[in-house]
Design a protein around this motif. Sequence first.
Motif, PDB file in Angstrom:
ATOM      1  N   LYS A  10       0.707  -1.143   0.142  1.00 45.14           N
ATOM      2  CA  LYS A  10       0.527  -0.196   0.104  1.00 45.14           C
ATOM      3  C   LYS A  10       0.858   1.153   0.114  1.00 45.14           C
ATOM      4  O   LYS A  10       1.104   1.858   1.129  1.00 45.14           O
ATOM      5  N   VAL A  11       1.164   1.354  -1.336  1.00 50.10           N
ATOM      6  CA  VAL A  11       1.693   2.872  -1.476  1.00 50.10           C
ATOM      7  C   VAL A  11       0.862   3.721  -1.469  1.00 50.10           C
ATOM      8  O   VAL A  11       0.445   3.898  -3.607  1.00 50.10           O
ATOM      9  N   ALA A  12       1.001   5.058  -0.950  1.00 48.40           N
ATOM     10  CA  ALA A  12       0.166   6.431  -2.444  1.00 48.40           C
ATOM     11  C   ALA A  12       0.988   7.396  -2.512  1.00 48.40           C
ATOM     12  O   ALA A  12       1.815   7.539  -1.643  1.00 48.40           O
ATOM     13  N   LYS A  13       1.333   8.126  -3.356  1.00 47.17           N
ATOM     14  CA  LYS A  13       1.037   9.590  -3.350  1.00 47.17           C
ATOM     15  C   LYS A  13       0.275  10.965  -2.772  1.00 47.17           C
ATOM     16  O   LYS A  13      -0.579  11.134  -3.691  1.00 47.17           O
ATOM     17  N   MET A  14       0.706  11.472  -2.821  1.00 46.54           N
ATOM     18  CA  MET A  14      -0.366  12.322  -2.203  1.00 46.54           C
ATOM     19  C   MET A  14       0.419  14.607  -2.515  1.00 46.54           C
ATOM     20  O   MET A  14       2.071  14.046  -2.114  1.00 46.54           O
ATOM     21  N   LYS A  15      -0.129  15.115  -3.547  1.00 46.87           N
ATOM     22  CA  LYS A  15       0.415  16.499  -3.452  1.00 46.87           C
ATOM     23  C   LYS A  15       0.381  17.402  -1.487  1.00 46.87           C
ATOM     24  O   LYS A  15      -0.700  17.075  -0.965  1.00 46.87           O
ATOM     25  N   VAL A  16       1.497  17.694  -1.687  1.00 50.81           N
ATOM     26  CA  VAL A  16       1.089  18.842   0.065  1.00 50.81           C
ATOM     27  C   VAL A  16       1.925  20.219  -0.559  1.00 50.81           C
ATOM     28  O   VAL A  16       2.106  19.896  -1.898  1.00 50.81           O
ATOM     29  N   GLY A  17       1.597  20.744   0.298  1.00 56.97           N
ATOM     30  CA  GLY A  17       2.050  22.508   0.103  1.00 56.97           C
ATOM     31  C   GLY A  17       1.291  23.176  -1.246  1.00 56.97           C
ATOM     32  O   GLY A  17       0.951  24.137  -1.067  1.00 56.97           O
ATOM     33  N   LEU A  18      -0.052  22.406  -1.028  1.00 61.58           N
ATOM     34  CA  LEU A  18      -1.457  23.805  -1.836  1.00 61.58           C
ATOM     35  C   LEU A  18      -2.208  24.210  -1.041  1.00 61.58           C
ATOM     36  O   LEU A  18      -1.873  25.167  -1.085  1.00 61.58           O
ATOM     37  N   TYR A  19      -2.085  23.691  -0.109  1.00 65.99           N
ATOM     38  CA  TYR A  19      -2.789  24.689   1.015  1.00 65.99           C
ATOM     39  C   TYR A  19      -1.689  24.771   2.869  1.00 65.99           C
ATOM     40  O   TYR A  19      -0.484  24.481   1.807  1.00 65.99           O
ATOM     41  N   GLU A  20      -2.470  25.201   3.492  1.00 62.43           N
ATOM     42  CA  GLU A  20      -1.506  25.231   4.838  1.00 62.43           C
ATOM     43  C   GLU A  20      -0.550  23.799   5.219  1.00 62.43           C
ATOM     44  O   GLU A  20      -1.063  23.304   5.188  1.00 62.43           O
ATOM     45  N   ALA A  21       0.913  24.447   5.221  1.00 66.75           N
ATOM     46  CA  ALA A  21       1.561  23.547   5.556  1.00 66.75           C
ATOM     47  C   ALA A  21       0.975  22.722   7.540  1.00 66.75           C
ATOM     48  O   ALA A  21       1.774  21.457   7.146  1.00 66.75           O
ATOM     49  N   VAL A  22       0.467  23.234   7.932  1.00 72.82           N
ATOM     50  CA  VAL A  22       0.313  22.739   9.026  1.00 72.82           C
ATOM     51  C   VAL A  22      -1.152  21.292   8.602  1.00 72.82           C
ATOM     52  O   VAL A  22      -0.966  20.256   9.759  1.00 72.82           O
ATOM     53  N   ARG A  23      -1.603  21.678   7.732  1.00 71.22           N
ATOM     54  CA  ARG A  23      -3.140  21.333   7.779  1.00 71.22           C
ATOM     55  C   ARG A  23      -2.272  20.085   6.672  1.00 71.22           C
ATOM     56  O   ARG A  23      -2.938  18.783   7.170  1.00 71.22           O
ATOM     57  N   ASP A  24      -1.474  20.013   5.965  1.00 71.67           N
ATOM     58  CA  ASP A  24      -0.404  18.704   5.340  1.00 71.67           C
ATOM     59  C   ASP A  24      -0.588  17.848   6.401  1.00 71.67           C
ATOM     60  O   ASP A  24      -0.679  16.616   6.445  1.00 71.67           O
TER      61      ASP A  24
END
Length: 323
Positions: free
Chosen positions: A129-143
């Motif tokens: 189970k490997v998934a990829k998620m984009k971060v950095g689009l919203y608040e870093a804390v939320r990510d």
Amino acid sequence: MRQVSIYRYSLPMEAGVILRNQRLKTRDGLLLRLNDDGREGWGEIAPLPEFSPETLDEAQQALLDDARRWAAGETLQDNALPSVAFGVSCALAELAGTLPETADYRKAPLCTGDPDELFAVLQALPGEKVAKMKVGLYEAVRDGMVVNLLLEAMPDLKLRLDANRSWTRVKADGFAKYVNAAWRDRIAFLEEPCKTRDESRDFARATGIAIAWDESVRETDFRVEAEEGVAAIVIKPTLTGSLQRCRDLIEQAHRAGLDAVISSSIESSLALTQLARIAAWLTPQTVPGLDTLSLMQSQLLRRWPDSTLPVADVDSLDVIWRS
Ligand SMILES: O=C(O)CCC(=O)c1ccccc1C(=O)O
Ligand SMILES: [Mg+2]
């Protein structure tokens, strides 16, 4: 006798696919067909807007040049434009029978960060189970909170994250603070967290969260090296160059103890299935990053297994040139 056909395609995208600063309504590119002695090879040349150094028109000119030379019996050198070098090298490899047919159709599902959606996708995923998620689009804390929640809820989940260089060093810390230290090693890597390579290196050392190079791999001063906190390099062949250039990079990565991840530049199903074959051949231990077909409304010539999208055939394409 050598024969060449070049086609142009334009495939409608799903609504709302945004690349950096622009909406991608259609994916446009070129297909190259080479025939010789009853054999055939295909390649796709599709510079990605906002990512490729070359435009589609520039790629078309360079491809026509290569095609004329090949038809006249010349041996081609790698084209200077990455998308052309990649597509031409794939067509030549198919023609020569050197690109194995066996493909690795596993893909790390690409998630937007909606935890409910990710849960559903992962429940259905066989094996690792490997998934990829984009971060950095919203608040870093939320990510940070979302990543923490996902790792906590699914003990067998490994995550690949991609920040596309969006964070300052301080913002990146804001992200890391929310990810429980005990789970950080289940982040297989975080691609390019910070605006500079030095900041990204420092982030990895300070937080224990492994990073991967993606954009950096295509910069002229980049060298593949074992470094503390660096787990992998991401290789997007359409943005990088010929099969041989990609093989060299993969070999350098493996020699340095790094993973090499073959990844999509949103090619059609024709090049995407070739990427799955390249991954099975050259990076058999690593799940490739190829979950981009569902961004399109149609496949092209070749089918990705299990995809229910319609498949456009060769008659639907405009012929640009024939030898
Ligand atoms: O790497 C993957 O898993 C999917 C491909 C991907 O994320 C991507 C696709 C096109 C352009 C840029 C990127 C990126 O890595 O940011
Ligand atoms: Mg990336």
